[in-house]
Structures are given as structure tokens and as C-alpha cells.
Design a protein around this motif. Structure first.
Motif, mmCIF file in Angstrom:
data_model
loop_
_atom_site.group_PDB
_atom_site.id
_atom_site.type_symbol
_atom_site.label_atom_id
_atom_site.label_comp_id
_atom_site.label_asym_id
_atom_site.label_seq_id
_atom_site.Cartn_x
_atom_site.Cartn_y
_atom_site.Cartn_z
ATOM 1 N N LEU A 129 -21.831 -10.396 -43.185
ATOM 2 C CA LEU A 129 -21.790 -9.731 -44.522
ATOM 3 C C LEU A 129 -22.278 -8.477 -44.512
ATOM 4 O O LEU A 129 -23.304 -8.038 -43.825
ATOM 5 N N PHE A 130 -21.512 -7.532 -45.261
ATOM 6 C CA PHE A 130 -22.032 -5.992 -45.064
ATOM 7 C C PHE A 130 -22.189 -5.375 -46.655
ATOM 8 O O PHE A 130 -21.441 -5.676 -47.548
ATOM 9 N N ALA A 131 -23.229 -4.894 -46.780
ATOM 10 C CA ALA A 131 -23.614 -4.643 -48.248
ATOM 11 C C ALA A 131 -24.307 -3.057 -48.017
ATOM 12 O O ALA A 131 -24.774 -2.543 -47.214
ATOM 13 N N SER A 132 -24.066 -2.294 -49.362
ATOM 14 C CA SER A 132 -24.717 -1.020 -49.474
ATOM 15 C C SER A 132 -25.343 -1.106 -50.653
ATOM 16 O O SER A 132 -25.116 -1.860 -51.627
ATOM 17 N N PHE A 133 -26.372 -0.360 -50.926
ATOM 18 C CA PHE A 133 -27.410 0.111 -51.936
ATOM 19 C C PHE A 133 -26.652 1.447 -52.999
ATOM 20 O O PHE A 133 -26.910 2.310 -52.199
ATOM 21 N N ALA A 134 -26.453 1.409 -54.022
ATOM 22 C CA ALA A 134 -25.849 2.422 -54.783
ATOM 23 C C ALA A 134 -26.148 2.251 -56.322
ATOM 24 O O ALA A 134 -25.917 0.966 -56.730
ATOM 25 N N GLU A 135 -26.750 3.386 -56.879
ATOM 26 C CA GLU A 135 -26.898 3.404 -58.351
ATOM 27 C C GLU A 135 -27.674 1.907 -58.716
ATOM 28 O O GLU A 135 -27.502 1.384 -59.675
ATOM 29 N N GLY A 136 -28.820 1.919 -57.878
ATOM 30 C CA GLY A 136 -29.829 1.013 -58.195
ATOM 31 C C GLY A 136 -29.530 -0.508 -58.075
ATOM 32 O O GLY A 136 -30.147 -1.551 -58.287
ATOM 33 N N GLN A 137 -28.477 -0.923 -57.471
ATOM 34 C CA GLN A 137 -28.028 -2.179 -56.991
ATOM 35 C C GLN A 137 -27.250 -2.503 -55.497
ATOM 36 O O GLN A 137 -26.713 -1.423 -55.479
ATOM 37 N N TRP A 138 -27.548 -3.395 -55.004
ATOM 38 C CA TRP A 138 -26.530 -3.968 -53.753
ATOM 39 C C TRP A 138 -25.241 -4.195 -54.223
ATOM 40 O O TRP A 138 -25.136 -4.876 -55.515
ATOM 41 N N ILE A 139 -24.419 -3.931 -53.348
ATOM 42 C CA ILE A 139 -22.907 -4.457 -53.444
ATOM 43 C C ILE A 139 -22.553 -4.670 -52.141
ATOM 44 O O ILE A 139 -22.761 -4.198 -51.089
ATOM 45 N N VAL A 140 -21.737 -5.967 -52.061
ATOM 46 C CA VAL A 140 -21.211 -6.418 -50.953
ATOM 47 C C VAL A 140 -19.749 -5.683 -50.773
ATOM 48 O O VAL A 140 -19.005 -5.710 -51.608
ATOM 49 N N VAL A 141 -19.632 -4.909 -49.628
ATOM 50 C CA VAL A 141 -18.377 -4.189 -49.326
ATOM 51 C C VAL A 141 -17.315 -4.720 -48.465
ATOM 52 O O VAL A 141 -16.483 -4.325 -48.381
ATOM 53 N N ASP A 142 -17.937 -5.785 -47.586
ATOM 54 C CA ASP A 142 -17.104 -6.429 -46.764
ATOM 55 C C ASP A 142 -17.818 -7.894 -46.304
ATOM 56 O O ASP A 142 -18.975 -7.857 -46.104
ATOM 57 N N LEU A 143 -16.998 -8.703 -45.959
ATOM 58 C CA LEU A 143 -17.385 -10.223 -45.648
ATOM 59 C C LEU A 143 -16.382 -10.772 -44.373
ATOM 60 O O LEU A 143 -15.001 -10.472 -44.785
ATOM 61 N N ALA A 144 -16.813 -11.189 -43.618
ATOM 62 C CA ALA A 144 -16.000 -11.842 -42.515
ATOM 63 C C ALA A 144 -16.380 -13.053 -41.777
ATOM 64 O O ALA A 144 -17.694 -13.191 -41.619
ATOM 65 N N VAL A 145 -15.634 -13.919 -41.174
ATOM 66 C CA VAL A 145 -16.253 -14.899 -40.172
ATOM 67 C C VAL A 145 -16.454 -14.214 -39.018
ATOM 68 O O VAL A 145 -15.896 -13.389 -38.471
ATOM 69 N N ILE A 146 -17.849 -14.717 -38.483
ATOM 70 C CA ILE A 146 -18.001 -14.555 -37.128
ATOM 71 C C ILE A 146 -17.483 -15.340 -36.067
ATOM 72 O O ILE A 146 -17.558 -16.663 -36.174
ATOM 73 N N ALA A 147 -16.563 -15.056 -35.271
ATOM 74 C CA ALA A 147 -15.667 -15.711 -34.326
ATOM 75 C C ALA A 147 -16.456 -16.185 -33.533
ATOM 76 O O ALA A 147 -17.537 -15.843 -32.791
#
Length: 225
Positions: A207-225
Motif C-alpha cells: 500500500l502506498f500513501a501520501s500526506f496532503a492538505e492535512g490528511q493521508w490518501i492511498v495513492v496505490d495498492l497492489a498484491v505482493i507477489a
């Protein structure tokens, strides 16, 4: 079901921007041990119970918490939809731009997925994803399909026993997550089977997340092979 060992999974096995759509995931009904492919699958569901942090012996317990609506909670069954489902509440810690804050946010994010499954209500979950997260959009589509034409979901409780945050200088933070989900059944308003059952699963995700405008957002998600 055996627990996955995360020690052997390099977090960047799946890079930012890549999406594994050939596995049933979360709302799409995670199918354990599948390999990524380009085709989306139908499945899906989760429940709204918060999960404590058990990723390491010294980690503090973190839960999302819930608020109870009026009336007695009744989970979905073959006769009807869930009623008076507890609403996940974001903990204050999840609003912080820290390693601990990101972990709390991720646990809340999955609790919201559970709530979506039980109710079909995405109003609190959608603001937590980027529209560039292709798998997140697939989860949205699958969640909407799960409640199309009066259909509903039964089962699919999700737990997140392991969350490993890779905290670094980059603005996008990488996280390894173990997601365990119970079996899911689908029913139509007349009581007939609405879709093929989704079996229980145990999967590792990047899971990949970034913090912007005072909150976290999930920017990408994938299965670990």
C-alpha cells in the motif's frame, strides 16, 4: 489459516503505479496466493470491527473505534442486509504525518472498507483514495456491484494483523499489510444466490500513501507477489 511471513517480502516487489487485478481483494474478495494479472475479478466484502496493531511485540494497540447508531446491530444473513452497523471513527492519531499516524490511518482505511461491505455506503471511504489508484477504483466498482439491484453481502470479516510502515524521506510512503478475510456470500432480494461465493483469504499487500492538505490518501495498492 496460516499467517504469512513478512520478513521475506521486499516492499517494492510491486512498484507504485502497478496494479494486480487478477486477484480477488478486500471488497473484491481477496483470494490468497494468486498471481497478478491484468483482468479484474468479481468478489468482495469486509466488516467494520477495528483491529489492534500486532505487527511487533512493542507496538502500541491502535484501533479506529466506532460509533453505534440507534438500534441493535444485526449482521447480514441470507434473509436480509445488516442493520445498525457501527460506523468506524478515524482516531486523532491517524491525522498525523508520522509513522504511527500512517499505521493508524491504514487500520482505519480497512475498517472503512468493512463498513462499505456491510452497508454499501462509500461516503467516508472515497475521500481516502486517489482516483489514480486503479485498484482502489476497482474496489469501488466491485463494492457498487455488490449492492446493485438490491443485492447484499454476508460474511467477509477482515482483519489486519500486520502493518509494516517503511518510513523514509520520500513523500509517498510504502507499507506492507497482511489482510485476512472471511468467506463472502452474495444474496439477491428474493433470497437466491447473487454471485459466486468468495472463499476466505490471507494475502500480503503493498500500500502506498501520501500526506496532503492535512490528511493521508492511498495513492496505490497492489498484491505482493
Amino acid at each position: 489459516m496460516s499467517r504469512l511471513s513478512f520478513a521475506s517480502f521486499p516492499v517494492l516487489t510491486v512498484q507504485v503505479g502497478s496494479v494486480a487485478l487478477g486477484v480477488s481483494l478486500l471488497l473484491s474478495g481477496c483470494q490468497g496466493g494468486s498471481s497478478p494479472s491484468s483482468a479484474p475479478t468479481e468478489t468482495g466484502s469486509t466488516t467494520a470491527a477495528p483491529t489492534p496493531d500486532t505487527s511487533s511485540p512493542g507496538s502500541p494497540a491502535v484501533t479506529s473505534g466506532t460509533t453505534a447508531p440507534s438500534g441493535v446491530y444485526k449482521p447480514a444473513d441470507a434473509k436480509g442486509k445488516a442493520q445498525n452497523v457501527p460506523v468506524p471513527v478515524m482516531p486523532e492519531l491517524a491525522k498525523e504525518n508520522t509513522k504511527e499516524g500512517l499505521e493508524a490511518f491504514i487500520r482505519y482505511w480497512y475498517a472503512q472498507l468493512s463498513y462499505v461491505d456491510e452497508t454499501g455506503d462509500m461516503s467516508s471511504w472515497l475521500p481516502l483514495i486517489s482516483r489514480d489508484c486503479r485498484l482502489c477504483v476497482r474496489l469501488q466498482e466491485s463494492g457498487e456491484d455488490g449492492y446493485s439491484n438490491g443485492r447484499w453481502l454476508v460474511g467477509g470479516k477482515i482483519s489486519v494483523p500486520v502493518v509494516e510502515v517503511q518510513w523514509g524521506a520520500d513523500s509517498v510512503k510504502a507499507v506492507k499489510v497482511q489482510v485476512i478475510q472471511d468467506q463472502i456470500d452474495y444474496f439477491n432480494p428474493d433470497g437466491s444466490v447473487g454471485r459466486t461465493r468468495s472463499e476466505a483469504s490471507n494475502d500480503a499487500f503493498a500500500l502506498f500513501a501520501s500526506f496532503a492538505e492535512g490528511q493521508w490518501i492511498v495513492v496505490d495498492l497492489a498484491v505482493i507477489a
